[in-house]
Write a protein that holds these residues in place. Structure first.
Motif, mmCIF file in Angstrom:
data_model
loop_
_atom_site.group_PDB
_atom_site.id
_atom_site.type_symbol
_atom_site.label_atom_id
_atom_site.label_comp_id
_atom_site.label_asym_id
_atom_site.label_seq_id
_atom_site.Cartn_x
_atom_site.Cartn_y
_atom_site.Cartn_z
ATOM 1 N N LYS A 238 0.835 -1.205 0.000
ATOM 2 C CA LYS A 238 0.000 0.000 0.000
ATOM 3 C C LYS A 238 0.870 1.255 0.000
ATOM 4 C CE LYS A 238 -3.035 2.576 3.135
ATOM 5 N NZ LYS A 238 -3.715 2.550 4.452
ATOM 6 N N TYR A 239 1.894 1.263 0.844
ATOM 7 C CA TYR A 239 2.747 2.437 0.958
ATOM 8 C C TYR A 239 3.584 2.656 -0.292
ATOM 9 C CZ TYR A 239 1.554 2.384 5.959
ATOM 10 O OH TYR A 239 0.885 2.413 7.161
ATOM 11 N N LEU A 240 4.041 1.564 -0.935
ATOM 12 C CA LEU A 240 4.829 1.711 -2.157
ATOM 13 C C LEU A 240 3.971 2.183 -3.321
ATOM 14 C CD1 LEU A 240 7.368 -1.251 -2.068
ATOM 15 C CD2 LEU A 240 7.835 1.185 -1.845
ATOM 16 N N THR A 254 10.813 7.337 -14.772
ATOM 17 C CA THR A 254 11.601 7.050 -13.580
ATOM 18 C C THR A 254 11.683 5.545 -13.366
ATOM 19 O OG1 THR A 254 10.894 9.116 -12.538
ATOM 20 C CG2 THR A 254 11.774 7.402 -11.080
ATOM 21 N N VAL A 255 12.885 5.033 -13.108
ATOM 22 C CA VAL A 255 13.094 3.601 -12.901
ATOM 23 C C VAL A 255 13.460 3.367 -11.433
ATOM 24 C CG1 VAL A 255 14.362 1.546 -13.622
ATOM 25 C CG2 VAL A 255 13.891 3.368 -15.279
ATOM 26 N N THR A 256 12.869 2.338 -10.837
ATOM 27 C CA THR A 256 13.121 2.045 -9.428
ATOM 28 C C THR A 256 13.483 0.574 -9.245
ATOM 29 O OG1 THR A 256 10.746 1.645 -9.102
ATOM 30 C CG2 THR A 256 11.579 3.843 -8.569
ATOM 31 N N VAL A 257 14.485 0.337 -8.376
ATOM 32 C CA VAL A 257 14.882 -1.033 -8.030
ATOM 33 C C VAL A 257 14.979 -1.119 -6.516
ATOM 34 C CG1 VAL A 257 17.324 -0.450 -8.383
ATOM 35 C CG2 VAL A 257 16.627 -2.839 -8.288
ATOM 36 N N GLU A 275 1.158 -3.837 -13.392
ATOM 37 C CA GLU A 275 -0.229 -3.450 -13.125
ATOM 38 C C GLU A 275 -0.403 -2.898 -11.710
ATOM 39 O OE1 GLU A 275 -2.613 -3.472 -15.436
ATOM 40 O OE2 GLU A 275 -1.032 -4.111 -16.832
ATOM 41 N N ARG A 276 0.486 -3.278 -10.799
ATOM 42 C CA ARG A 276 0.348 -2.847 -9.406
ATOM 43 C C ARG A 276 0.980 -1.484 -9.141
ATOM 44 N NH1 ARG A 276 -1.032 -6.595 -5.635
ATOM 45 N NH2 ARG A 276 0.273 -5.558 -4.075
ATOM 46 N N LYS A 277 1.895 -1.067 -10.040
ATOM 47 C CA LYS A 277 2.494 0.268 -9.954
ATOM 48 C C LYS A 277 3.188 0.509 -8.609
ATOM 49 C CE LYS A 277 -0.505 2.587 -13.312
ATOM 50 N NZ LYS A 277 -1.056 1.384 -13.912
ATOM 51 N N GLU A 278 4.161 -0.368 -8.293
ATOM 52 C CA GLU A 278 4.959 -0.184 -7.083
ATOM 53 C C GLU A 278 6.411 0.116 -7.464
ATOM 54 O OE1 GLU A 278 4.383 -3.220 -4.106
ATOM 55 O OE2 GLU A 278 2.240 -3.415 -4.583
ATOM 56 N N LEU A 279 7.173 -0.924 -7.851
ATOM 57 C CA LEU A 279 8.560 -0.765 -8.275
ATOM 58 C C LEU A 279 8.754 -1.396 -9.644
ATOM 59 C CD1 LEU A 279 10.287 -1.855 -4.925
ATOM 60 C CD2 LEU A 279 9.876 0.490 -5.694
ATOM 61 N N ASN A 280 9.845 -1.037 -10.319
ATOM 62 C CA ASN A 280 10.147 -1.672 -11.593
ATOM 63 C C ASN A 280 10.813 -3.032 -11.404
ATOM 64 O OD1 ASN A 280 10.706 1.560 -12.496
ATOM 65 N ND2 ASN A 280 9.417 0.318 -13.821
ATOM 66 N N MET A 281 11.673 -3.121 -10.404
ATOM 67 C CA MET A 281 12.371 -4.392 -10.191
ATOM 68 C C MET A 281 12.856 -4.523 -8.754
ATOM 69 S SD MET A 281 15.866 -3.730 -12.414
ATOM 70 C CE MET A 281 16.109 -2.074 -13.070
ATOM 71 N N GLU A 316 13.962 -17.026 -12.956
ATOM 72 C CA GLU A 316 13.837 -16.820 -14.401
ATOM 73 C C GLU A 316 12.501 -17.320 -14.948
ATOM 74 O OE1 GLU A 316 16.573 -15.863 -16.858
ATOM 75 O OE2 GLU A 316 17.255 -14.850 -15.047
ATOM 76 N N LYS A 317 12.003 -18.418 -14.413
ATOM 77 C CA LYS A 317 10.798 -19.028 -14.962
ATOM 78 C C LYS A 317 9.510 -18.500 -14.311
ATOM 79 C CE LYS A 317 11.063 -22.169 -17.561
ATOM 80 N NZ LYS A 317 11.099 -22.199 -19.035
ATOM 81 N N GLU A 318 9.535 -18.326 -12.976
ATOM 82 C CA GLU A 318 8.288 -18.004 -12.279
ATOM 83 C C GLU A 318 7.889 -16.542 -12.387
ATOM 84 O OE1 GLU A 318 7.832 -19.537 -8.345
ATOM 85 O OE2 GLU A 318 8.886 -21.415 -8.799
ATOM 86 N N LEU A 319 8.805 -15.681 -12.780
ATOM 87 C CA LEU A 319 8.476 -14.254 -12.847
ATOM 88 C C LEU A 319 8.190 -13.767 -14.264
ATOM 89 C CD1 LEU A 319 11.004 -12.907 -10.231
ATOM 90 C CD2 LEU A 319 8.526 -13.025 -10.011
ATOM 91 N N VAL A 320 8.248 -14.665 -15.235
ATOM 92 C CA VAL A 320 7.953 -14.276 -16.609
ATOM 93 C C VAL A 320 6.538 -13.695 -16.682
ATOM 94 C CG1 VAL A 320 7.580 -15.129 -18.944
ATOM 95 C CG2 VAL A 320 9.536 -15.947 -17.622
ATOM 96 N N ASP A 321 6.454 -12.508 -17.264
ATOM 97 C CA ASP A 321 5.174 -11.800 -17.438
ATOM 98 C C ASP A 321 4.552 -11.365 -16.118
ATOM 99 O OD1 ASP A 321 5.324 -12.179 -20.216
ATOM 100 O OD2 ASP A 321 4.380 -14.151 -20.064
ATOM 101 N N ARG A 322 5.298 -11.500 -14.998
ATOM 102 C CA ARG A 322 4.731 -11.084 -13.706
ATOM 103 C C ARG A 322 5.582 -10.016 -13.020
ATOM 104 N NH1 ARG A 322 3.115 -14.833 -9.292
ATOM 105 N NH2 ARG A 322 5.247 -15.673 -9.376
ATOM 106 N N GLY A 323 6.825 -9.903 -13.396
ATOM 107 C CA GLY A 323 7.696 -8.958 -12.709
ATOM 108 C C GLY A 323 9.062 -8.894 -13.361
ATOM 109 N N TRP A 324 9.991 -8.218 -12.690
ATOM 110 C CA TRP A 324 11.335 -8.038 -13.238
ATOM 111 C C TRP A 324 12.308 -7.922 -12.072
ATOM 112 C CZ3 TRP A 324 12.667 -8.852 -18.083
ATOM 113 C CH2 TRP A 324 13.930 -8.427 -18.541
ATOM 114 N N PHE A 325 13.576 -8.207 -12.339
ATOM 115 C CA PHE A 325 14.537 -8.165 -11.251
ATOM 116 C C PHE A 325 15.912 -7.740 -11.743
ATOM 117 C CE2 PHE A 325 13.962 -12.482 -12.814
ATOM 118 C CZ PHE A 325 15.254 -12.897 -13.105
#
Length: 583
Positions: A238-240, A254-257, A275-281, A316-325
């Protein structure tokens, strides 16, 4: 394949600077912002497009700048705001971006907010931090311990209450449940974005939200116990989202990690799902910590290559299309990459290149820590008295005071201290490695005459030039390496790390030997590709050793001549793989 504009940031390669150890410009023995400016052409020459600057804000430097007294001013040790503005201009003038470090969980106890907070219980700033009365028997409010050992609470005599600090007692935790604190942070983010910053690295971001009940913990872990009540806490998402909406979104692009340890794949997905609009990675911190005891950051444990492959494949496999790191093998908080994962002796160059190959050919954003690109190694510390690292020194005091053998504790501390990563950058073979004309704040590694930038600029096959080739290759083939699919191979092999990177039209094969012995392997029959048309793109050994009497690896050209053999710490990247013919 054209990259969508919204995903262009994924193709970045980031270079982290620890300013105090990078380049001194005035002879005081401390690196500074003018020193960084003098080395920008070098950074640009590596091929990176983004610089992440560890903290340069005003600070008493109890924790090397991660204890901040003023988030909007530059520490005089580092230079002036005018110096910083010139740095930004020069970075942008070279077509690079600049990211700042955000330390949002705590401040210095010398910050004006905390000075006011401790002045009285009625002060409006009191609730900027987390205060509680002690128990009736004079004990702290709960049994949480700090990451330095000992209680996470310090008693304030003047007000008769305790304040929370997950780190040093001089780094009190902010109370993110107070909307005014969050508003202050949002304004500070907008301030730096208005000055032209392109992104941020967020320090320890998944500990900012605590369970408001502050319950006792049953964990036996001696450092950081209580983590179930503050890691990935109840309101962190919520805070992010709020910080993104009212801070990061202030400037388009702006890029955030985030630095976030002890996260599940579901946690990472929540933090980084667009879609959640918190961080990029979020940094993949699990793999660099594989050799560390999870209950004691200074104890090591045996690990196997299949364990490392399992971690990498899961991310590598579980975050495809769900996030980035973000991908890294070394930073300011870890021992030097080649000393920790490779061989900083006989196979120093080969293992440094092999590890770089892994980081730069995976799905994710690679981060380079200063000196990594020339294979800087751990420093040969001989005594606890040589260390600046507050975490190491506190650990030593805490453990020995609790009855552990001082010699054994010192051995662990000297091996695991963060100071290995903080010795001065090795530029050339002149006095103090070209870092300063004065006395360096940390000792320069004795091997600087052999391992330095100038020496590696002279040799085509140096570690530095290998990094340049890797980064250029990643950029040229971003459609596969950055955006393509990761397919693991030989998952149980004890020496060889192998995988395919592919998209609809192209495929590449990466082969890495993680050992100091030759490694035989055979690609599985169901790999689904034909190697006959493949070509060697890059390797850390010459294709053959003609005239040396050493057996060639069998990888001069691709083909179906398996089993194959990799030389010690060998890395090879093949391109041009075609789908296998059926039938």
């Amino acid at each position: 394949m054209m990259t969508q504009q919204s995903e262009a940031w994924k193709e970045k390669v980031v270079y982290q600077i620890f300013p105090r150890s990078f380049q001194d410009s005035n002879g005081d023995g401390n690196g500074d912002i003018p020193g960084i400016i003098s080395r920008l052409d070098y950074i640009k020459s590596i091929g990176v497009d983004t610089i992440w600057l560890s903290p340069v804000y005003e600070s008493p430097r109890v924790d090397q700048g991660y204890d901040i007294t003023n988030h909007r001013e530059i520490d005089p040790m580092m230079g002036t705001m005018e110096d910083w503005e010139r740095l930004l201009e020069e970075v942008h003038g070279r077509g690079m971006d600049l990211w700042m470090d955000l330390v949002l969980n705590h401040t210095s106890d010398e910050h004006r907010w905390f000075k006011r907070a401790r002045s009285s219980k009625d002060n409006p700033y009191r609730d900027y931090y987390i205060w509680r009365p002690g128990e009736k028997d004079g004990e702290p409010p709960n049994n949480w311990t700090s990451y330095l050992g000992g209680s996470a609470w310090t008693y304030d005599e003047a007000s008769g209450e305790y304040y929370l600090h997950l780190y040093n007692k001089k780094q009190p935790d902010l109370n993110w449940d107070n909307p005014k604190v969050r508003e202050e942070i949002q304004k500070m983010v907008r301030y730096w974005l208005d000055k032209g910053v392109n992104g941020f690295r967020l320090d320890a971001i998944n500990v900012v939200s605590k369970d408001s009940e502050l319950p006792d913990t049953n964990e036996s872990k001696l450092e950081g116990s209580g983590y179930k009540h503050f890691k990935n806490g109840p309101n962190v998402h919520k805070y992010l989202r709020e910080l993104n909406e009212k801070g990061f979104s202030h400037k388009e692009g702006t890029v955030t990690v985030g630095e976030a340890s002890m996260v599940s794949m579901e946690d990472v997905s929540r933090y980084t799902d667009p879609e959640r609009k918190e961080l990029n990675m979020i940094f993949m911190m699990e793999s660099p910590s594989i050799g560390t005891d999870p209950d004691d950051s200074f104890k090591t444990r045996e690990w196997t290559l299949p364990e490392l492959k399992e971690i990498v494949t899961r991310w590598e496999k579980e975050l495809v299309d769900r996030g980035w790191f973000g991908l890294f093998a070394s930073n300011h908080d870890h021992a030097r990459m080649v000393s920790h994962f490779g061989d900083d002796g006989k196979y120093w160059a080969e293992s440094a290149k092999m590890l770089a190959t892994l980081v730069h050919t995976l799905w994710g954003t690679p981060f380079i820590y200063q000196g990594e690109e020339i294979g800087m190694t751990d420093y040969p510390f001989e005594s606890i008295d040589q260390l600046d690292d507050q975490m190491a020194r506190h650990y030593y005091d805490f453990r020995t005071q609790n009855g552990e053998d001082p010699q054994e504790v010192e051995r662990r501390v000297l091996a695991g201290t963060r100071d290995h990563a903080r010795t001065p950058m090795q530029w050339d073979d002149s006095e103090h490695a070209g870092f300063t004309t004065g006395k360096p704040w940390m000792p320069v590694h004795p091997n600087y005459r052999e391992i330095n930038v100038h020496a590696q600029e002279q040799h085509e096959h140096s570690i530095l030039n290998y990094y340049r080739k890797l980064i250029a290759m990643r950029r040229e083939h971003a459609d596969v390496i950055v955006h393509g699919e990761y397919v693991p191979l030989l998952e149980e092999h004890e020496q060889v790390f192998a995988y395919i990177r592919r998209n609809e039209t192209s495929q590449g094969l990466v082969l890495l030997n993680f050992s100091d012995q030759k490694a035989e392997f055979e690609l599985p029959e169901d790999v689904g590709v034909c190697l006959e048309s493949a070509y060697r793109m890059l390797g850390n050994y010459p294709p053959h050793t003609e005239g040396s009497g050493e057996e060639a690896s069998g990888n001069d050209s691709a083909g179906d001549d398996v089993p194959r053999v990799l030389r010690p710490y060998e890395a090879i990247i093949f391109g041009g793989l075609k789908p296998a013919q059926k039938g």
